[in-house]
Each structure stands twice: as structure tokens, then as C-alpha cells.
Write an enzyme that holds these catalytic residues in place. Structure first.
Site, PDB file in Angstrom:
ATOM      1  N   THR A   1     -18.251  33.216  49.942  1.00 20.86           N
ATOM      2  CA  THR A   1     -19.602  32.811  49.525  1.00 20.86           C
ATOM      3  C   THR A   1     -20.301  32.110  50.681  1.00 20.86           C
ATOM      4  OG1 THR A   1     -20.906  31.488  47.972  1.00 20.86           O
ATOM      5  CG2 THR A   1     -18.642  30.748  48.357  1.00 20.86           C
ATOM      6  N   SER A   2     -21.614  32.385  50.821  1.00 18.19           N
ATOM      7  CA  SER A   2     -22.357  31.825  51.951  1.00 18.19           C
ATOM      8  C   SER A   2     -22.759  30.379  51.703  1.00 18.19           C
ATOM      9  CB  SER A   2     -23.601  32.674  52.227  1.00 18.19           C
ATOM     10  OG  SER A   2     -24.435  32.697  51.077  1.00 18.19           O
TER      11      SER A   2
ATOM     12  N   HIS B   1     -23.087  33.213  36.976  1.00 23.03           N
ATOM     13  CA  HIS B   1     -24.374  33.902  37.168  1.00 23.03           C
ATOM     14  C   HIS B   1     -24.544  35.108  36.246  1.00 23.03           C
ATOM     15  CE1 HIS B   1     -24.985  32.099  41.491  1.00 23.03           C
ATOM     16  NE2 HIS B   1     -25.248  31.240  40.524  1.00 23.03           N
TER      17      HIS B   1
HETATM   18  P1  OAD Z   1     -23.766  36.072  50.067  1.00 22.25           P
HETATM   19  O1  OAD Z   1     -24.141  37.494  50.318  1.00 22.25           O
HETATM   20  O2  OAD Z   1     -24.814  35.041  50.254  1.00 22.25           O
HETATM   21  O3  OAD Z   1     -22.538  35.664  50.977  1.00 22.25           O
HETATM   22  C1  OAD Z   1     -21.393  36.466  51.093  1.00 22.25           C
HETATM   23  C2  OAD Z   1     -20.383  35.743  51.984  1.00 22.25           C
HETATM   24  O4  OAD Z   1     -19.192  36.481  51.997  1.00 22.25           O
HETATM   25  C3  OAD Z   1     -20.841  35.583  53.426  1.00 22.25           C
HETATM   26  O5  OAD Z   1     -20.623  34.218  53.830  1.00 22.25           O
HETATM   27  C4  OAD Z   1     -19.908  36.533  54.209  1.00 22.25           C
HETATM   28  O6  OAD Z   1     -19.591  36.024  55.510  1.00 22.25           O
HETATM   29  C5  OAD Z   1     -18.688  36.556  53.317  1.00 22.25           C
HETATM   30  N1  OAD Z   1     -17.898  37.797  53.392  1.00 22.25           N
HETATM   31  C6  OAD Z   1     -18.328  39.083  53.516  1.00 22.25           C
HETATM   32  N2  OAD Z   1     -17.307  39.949  53.465  1.00 22.25           N
HETATM   33  C7  OAD Z   1     -16.177  39.204  53.304  1.00 22.25           C
HETATM   34  C8  OAD Z   1     -14.777  39.504  53.160  1.00 22.25           C
HETATM   35  N3  OAD Z   1     -14.327  40.759  53.180  1.00 22.25           N
HETATM   36  N4  OAD Z   1     -13.917  38.472  53.010  1.00 22.25           N
HETATM   37  C9  OAD Z   1     -14.350  37.186  52.995  1.00 22.25           C
HETATM   38  N5  OAD Z   1     -15.649  36.834  53.112  1.00 22.25           N
HETATM   39  C10 OAD Z   1     -16.553  37.817  53.265  1.00 22.25           C
HETATM   40  O7  OAD Z   1     -23.153  36.041  48.569  1.00 22.25           O
HETATM   41  P2  OAD Z   1     -22.933  34.789  47.610  1.00 22.25           P
HETATM   42  O8  OAD Z   1     -22.596  33.560  48.370  1.00 22.25           O
HETATM   43  O9  OAD Z   1     -22.014  35.220  46.548  1.00 22.25           O
HETATM   44  O10 OAD Z   1     -27.152  34.920  42.834  1.00 22.25           O
HETATM   45  O11 OAD Z   1     -24.375  34.621  47.000  1.00 22.25           O
HETATM   46  C11 OAD Z   1     -24.606  33.616  46.052  1.00 22.25           C
HETATM   47  C12 OAD Z   1     -25.648  34.066  45.064  1.00 22.25           C
HETATM   48  O12 OAD Z   1     -26.823  34.479  45.779  1.00 22.25           O
HETATM   49  C13 OAD Z   1     -25.300  35.293  44.251  1.00 22.25           C
HETATM   50  O13 OAD Z   1     -24.478  35.009  43.139  1.00 22.25           O
HETATM   51  C14 OAD Z   1     -26.625  35.800  43.840  1.00 22.25           C
HETATM   52  C15 OAD Z   1     -27.347  35.668  45.145  1.00 22.25           C
HETATM   53  O14 OAD Z   1     -28.718  35.500  45.092  1.00 22.25           O
HETATM   54  C16 OAD Z   1     -27.931  35.390  41.872  1.00 22.25           C
HETATM   55  O15 OAD Z   1     -28.276  36.555  41.799  1.00 22.25           O
HETATM   56  C17 OAD Z   1     -28.348  34.326  40.891  1.00 22.25           C
END
Ligand code: OAD
Length: 248
Positions: free
Chosen positions: A177-178, A109
Site C-alpha cells: 500500500t502506498s 473499502h
Molecule cells: P496504490 O496503488 O496507491 O499503491 C500500491 C502500492 O503497492 C505501491 O506502494 C507499490 O509500490 C506497491 N506494490 C506494487 N506491486 C507490488 C508487489 N508486487 N508487491 C509489493 N508491493 C507492491 O494502492 P493502495 O495503497 O491500495 O481506495 O491504494 C489505497 C486506496 O486508494 C485504494 O483502496 C483505493 C485507492 O483510491 C478507494 O477506492 C476508496
């Protein structure tokens, strides 16, 4: 013993380093509209608003208060000591994997620490925040740099390399990641389809529709180092020894 591992990381791996996730409570998408700050249309509408959004994240990353945590360090250790192949694919735009020492790393990304010339597409390391004076050196007249970030509606980077790695891996690990944003959310299906073991590390328990074969619930900083040690010891998931160690 695994031969080829693919790791996908998301915002959750950097949460313990003090970087906000997107969709958790108080996450970035609760405070900003995606269409305003993370689309080409939003950028065309209001450059200054988009630049303020990325500049404040860039400043946080360079505040001296944000550091890689134990999960980043464990993945760098895995790369250094694993006898097979490893590719870390991150959806994160921070540079905490690099700071921890990862090298076989793909920022699908984009990267917060870079700007891109909108004409030549050449990237430049960002030494100062975005603004009308932060321009490329490849064009005459120089063009205002845009964030080197993949916005909604744009194609992520490195998809050929990613598909090649997923087709050939025997272990796929998704951390923090969610699983809501494609194509990354579909990588687990691809890995399952090609016969890999698939494991998820997340703060939240798996929902019953999870595509992952294994799930470890907890903070990445606690779970990932143990998982890495188990892999380096030659254990595979599902073997009694590995499962016991992980749930300890
Ligand atoms: P999200 O904010 O959607 O998800 C974060 C995940 O991390 C959630 O499932 C939480 O439960 C988990 N989480 C939080 N703290 C944690 C910890 N200490 N240990 C383990 N897990 C934990 O973020 P992403 O999945 O990365 O894209 O989001 C994907 C994309 O959506 C990003 O790259 C971004 C966003 O829109 C763009 O900007 C193109």
C-alpha cells in the site's frame, strides 16, 4: 512470540495476480479521474460511466485469469496456524483473500462482488454486472443497485473493530500500500503509539520519513511467505534469526 497481529493490505498484494494498482505506472488513477468514478457526486452525475468502470473490474476478477498469489496464500496459512489473534484489513475490493482461504478479514473499502440497495443499504452478491436491470429485492419498487464500494468522502467500513484491533496488537504489517489514503494511512501511527512493532512490505524501498520500524523491499509474493514462516516459527522482528531469514 506475537499475541495479536493486524495486517493491512493494499493493491500491491494483488498486483502479481494481474490486478492493476491505483498509483503505479499504468495504474487505474492514471486512466480515470477519481472524481468521476470514485465519488458519490460522480455517480450522481453519470451512473453509466461509474458502472462501466466497476463492471470492467468485476469482469476481470471473474475472467478465470485472476487467482490469489503466494502472498494471499501465506496470510491464509498464518490465520490457520497462528496461535494468537489475527485480523487482515484490506483496502482491496477484490476477493482474492477469501479465495485463498482468509476468514478473519475486513474489507474496509467495500467489495467488488457486491451491490448495495441505496435505500435499505442491504447488500447483494453481484451475479451479473451493474445496470438498470440489476436491482434490489428489498424495496417496492426495486432500486438500482450501487457498487458496494467506499468512495472518496464516504466512511470506510468497520472502523470500530479496526481501532480496537490496532490498540491491542503487538505486530502491525502493511503490505503493498502506498499509504496515501486515510484513514488506512494512519494505522501505522496508531500501532506505533500502542507499542506494536510495525513492518512494511513494498516493492519500493522505504522513504526516509517512513513511520514503519521495519521495511522489507520486494514483491509481496516473495516476501510475505518468508515473513509468515518466521512468525509461525515464533520469531520476532529484530531478533537476529528473523532478520537474517528475511534478508536472505
Ligand atoms: P496504490 O496503488 O496507491 O499503491 C500500491 C502500492 O503497492 C505501491 O506502494 C507499490 O509500490 C506497491 N506494490 C506494487 N506491486 C507490488 C508487489 N508486487 N508487491 C509489493 N508491493 C507492491 O494502492 P493502495 O495503497 O491500495 O481506495 O491504494 C489505497 C486506496 O486508494 C485504494 O483502496 C483505493 C485507492 O483510491 C478507494 O477506492 C476508496
Amino acid at each position: 512470540m506475537y499475541r495479536q497481529i493486524v495486517v493491512l493490505t493494499g493493491a500491491g498484494i494483488s498486483a502479481e495476480s494481474g490486478i492493476k494498482t491505483f498509483r503505479d505506472e499504468d495504474g487505474l488513477w492514471e486512466q480515470h479521474h477519481i472524481e468521476d468514478v470514485a465519488t458519490p457526486e460522480g455517480y450522481a452525475r453519470d451512473i453509466n460511466l461509474v458502472e462501466r468502470f466497476y463492471n470492467s473490474r468485476w469482469e476481470n476478477l471473474h475472467s478465470g485469469e485472476v487467482h490469489p498469489n503466494a502472498a494471499h496464500a501465506a496470510l491464509a496459512k498464518l490465520e490457520a496456524e497462528f496461535s494468537g489473534k489475527l485480523l487482515v484489513i484490506t483496502q482491496n475490493v477484490d476477493d482474492l483473500h477469501e479465495r485463498a482461504g482468509s476468514k478473519r478479514l475486513l474489507h474496509m473499502h467495500g467489495e467488488l462482488s457486491k451491490g448495495r440497495c441505496p435505500q435499505s443499504l442491504q447488500t447483494f452478491v453481484l451475479r451479473e454486472p451493474f445496470g438498470e436491470d440489476n436491482c434490489c429485492t428489498c424495496c417496492i419498487p426495486a432500486k438500482r443497485l450501487r457498487p458496494h464500494i467506499v468512495w472518496f468522502g464516504e466512511m470506510p467500513f468497520g472502523m470500530d473493530r479496526i481501532h480496537d484491533a490496532l490498540d491491542n496488537c503487538d505486530l502491525f504489517i502493511a503490505i503493498g500500500t502506498s499509504g496515501t489514503v486515510y484513514p488506512a494511512a494512519g494505522f501505522v501511527d496508531s500501532a506505533n503509539h500502542h507499542g506494536a512493532q510495525t513492518v512494511e512490505v513494498n516493492l519500493l524501498a522505504a522513504d526516509r520519513h517512513s513511520q514503519f520500524q521495519y521495511h522489507f523491499t520486494g514483491k509481496a509474493g516473495d516476501v510475505v511467505p518468508a515473513l509468515v514462516e518466521s512468525i509461525l516459527a515464533g520469531k520476532t522482528l529484530g531478533s537476529e534469526a528473523a532478520t537474517k531469514e528475511m534478508s536472505a
